[in-house]
Scaffold this active site. Structure first.
Site, PDB file in Angstrom:
ATOM      1  CB  CYS A 118     -14.851   5.909  -5.737  1.00 44.45           C
ATOM      2  SG  CYS A 118     -15.432   4.927  -4.361  1.00 44.45           S
ATOM      3  CB  SER A 138      -9.120  -1.703  -6.815  1.00 42.50           C
ATOM      4  OG  SER A 138     -10.200  -1.193  -6.054  1.00 42.50           O
ATOM      5  CB  ILE A 190      -6.455  -0.255   0.724  1.00 40.26           C
ATOM      6  CG1 ILE A 190      -7.945  -0.614   0.858  1.00 40.26           C
ATOM      7  CG2 ILE A 190      -6.118   0.945   1.594  1.00 40.26           C
ATOM      8  CD1 ILE A 190      -8.332  -1.072   2.242  1.00 40.26           C
ATOM      9  CE  LYS A 195      -7.166  -7.396  -8.947  1.00 36.68           C
ATOM     10  NZ  LYS A 195      -5.960  -7.006  -8.256  1.00 36.68           N
ATOM     11  CG  HIS A 240      -9.777   2.741  -6.376  1.00 37.47           C
ATOM     12  ND1 HIS A 240     -10.013   3.995  -6.911  1.00 37.47           N
ATOM     13  CD2 HIS A 240     -10.980   2.325  -5.850  1.00 37.47           C
ATOM     14  CE1 HIS A 240     -11.279   4.319  -6.729  1.00 37.47           C
ATOM     15  NE2 HIS A 240     -11.886   3.333  -6.075  1.00 37.47           N
TER      16      HIS A 240
END
Length: 391
Positions: free
Chosen positions: A83, A207, A209, A334, A338
């Site tokens: 990430c 968060s 997808i 959030k 993300h």
């Protein structure tokens, strides 16, 4: 050596874009950034991405993206750090420019997470954990963070409502952000009653997808940066003052302290030192909040809050408009979204636009120095960038 400056930024809205490919999203962000930089074209392209091999069945990503964007022939390659891939791409692009190997570098990130079924995406993201000691037992990324959150709550005496104030504020900020995936306000009641994913993490603690791409243009030297500013009419120069990276164990069982992201502690210390500033100088920050617990740990491990006190300070109104630092006016991971490999580049682009004074969402209070914090895994790797307005 010459200083490194950010002279342009481009982002796509984050969402579920079944009609758009990764190459299309990246090309959109790249040309927005080039246009923002007055048409300045890069000498090289660095791309942050985590899941192209698994979810897109596509390696050799860099050449694919620049070819589609009409820039065939440029040096281009993918950087992967879970990430934290976007932050690692910024680290790499900074090194290329700082060293003089390239004068103009486009640093981007792109991710397509919505093409497959949720179980496939969940497994792909879980590969940021230790495959031999965690993934093999069915651990998910949400599950690992849930263990950290439960331990934090028990150790420091917090409840679910204390954590609900993080997503409450993130959705407030995202409601102003045209690039956000979830640009809508919410309520404490909705957060506390949202579906349980991995106890104690609920839907609104996590968060979403999504798909998205972001690009920043880096140049070498103040003279080049001022040429771009003169051409575009943007008279604020923004220096990428420093970048730093650090790592911790991938598996949680090997950590010295489950509630401290040591990679963040180290990277923050190094980034601040290299920029020649102190943490007290930071006016604005974009921190990595893949989950509510991650956001609070980030504030503590960077050094903005004492250990165990971030939820309390946040609930009291700290880190909001008028405080120092102001935090995550983008809506954070959030609510802004993300798209994992692109997140670190979104953060740098947002910090850059806040310093420049024309971020299209909730605006900071004329910041001079900004910090962007991007992690991979459960704090396994951290990349931190410090940006400042040039005098």
């Amino acid at each position: 050596m010459e200083k490194v400056y950010v002279v342009g930024a481009g982002m796509t809205k984050i969402g579920r874009f079944f009609e758009k490919s990764a190459r299309g999203l990246f090309s959109e962000a790249l040309w927005k950034a080039i246009e923002d930089a007055g048409g300045l074209r890069p000498d090289a392209v660095v791309v942050g991405n985590m899941t192209s091999s698994v979810l897109m069945e596509q390696d050799n990503l860099g050449p694919l993206l620049v070819d589609f964007a009409g820039l065939r022939g440029l040096p281009a390659f993918k950087v992967e750090a879970a990430c934290g891939s976007g932050g690692a791409a910024v680290y790499t692009g900074y090194a290329l420019v700082k060293s003089g190997l390239a004068d103009v570098v486009a640093v981007g990130g792109v991710e397509k997470l919505t093409e497959g079924v949720t179980s496939e995406t969940t497994k792909a993201l879980a590969q940021a954990s230790d495959a031999q000691y965690e993934l093999i037992y069915g651990a998910t990324f949400t599950g690992l963070n849930a263990m950290v959150m439960r331990y934090y709550m028990e150790k420091f005496g917090y409840n679910r409502e204390d954590f609900a104030y993080w997503p409450l504020r993130m959705h407030e900020y995202a409601s102003y952000n045209p690039y956000a995936q979830l640009p809508r306000k919410t309520t404490l009641e909705a957060i506390l009653n949202s579906p349980l994913i991995a106890d104690p993490i609920r839907l609104f603690d996590a968060s979403p997808i999504g798909d998205g791409a972001a690009v920043v243009i880096l140049v070498r030297g103040e003279e080049r940066a001022r040429e771009v500013a003169k051409k575009t009419g943007k008279d604020v120069l923004v220096e990428l003052a420093s970048v730093a990276m650090a790592t911790d164990s991938v598996d949680l069982a090997s950590r010295r302290d489950l509630l401290t992201m040591e990679s963040t502690v180290t990277a923050a210390r190094e980034a601040v030192k290299r920029a020649g500033i102190s943490l007290k100088d930071v006016d604005y920050a974009e921190v990595h909040d893949a989950f509510s617990i991650t956001g609070f740990l980030a504030l503590e491990d960077i050094g903005f809050a004492p250990k165990g006190e971030a939820p309390k300070l946040w609930r009291e109104g700290r880190f909001a408009k008028g405080d120092k630092p102001e935090v995550n006016f983008s809506g954070g991971l959030k609510a802004r979204g993300h798209p994992v490999g692109a997140t670190g580049v979104y953060q740098v682009a947002e910090a850059y636009l806040q310093l420049r004074g024309d971020f299209p969402g909730y605006k900071a209070s004329s910041p001079e120095i900004a910090l962007a914090h991007n992690i991979g895994g459960v704090g396994t790797i951290t990349a931190i960038s410090v940006l400042r307005r040039a005098k």
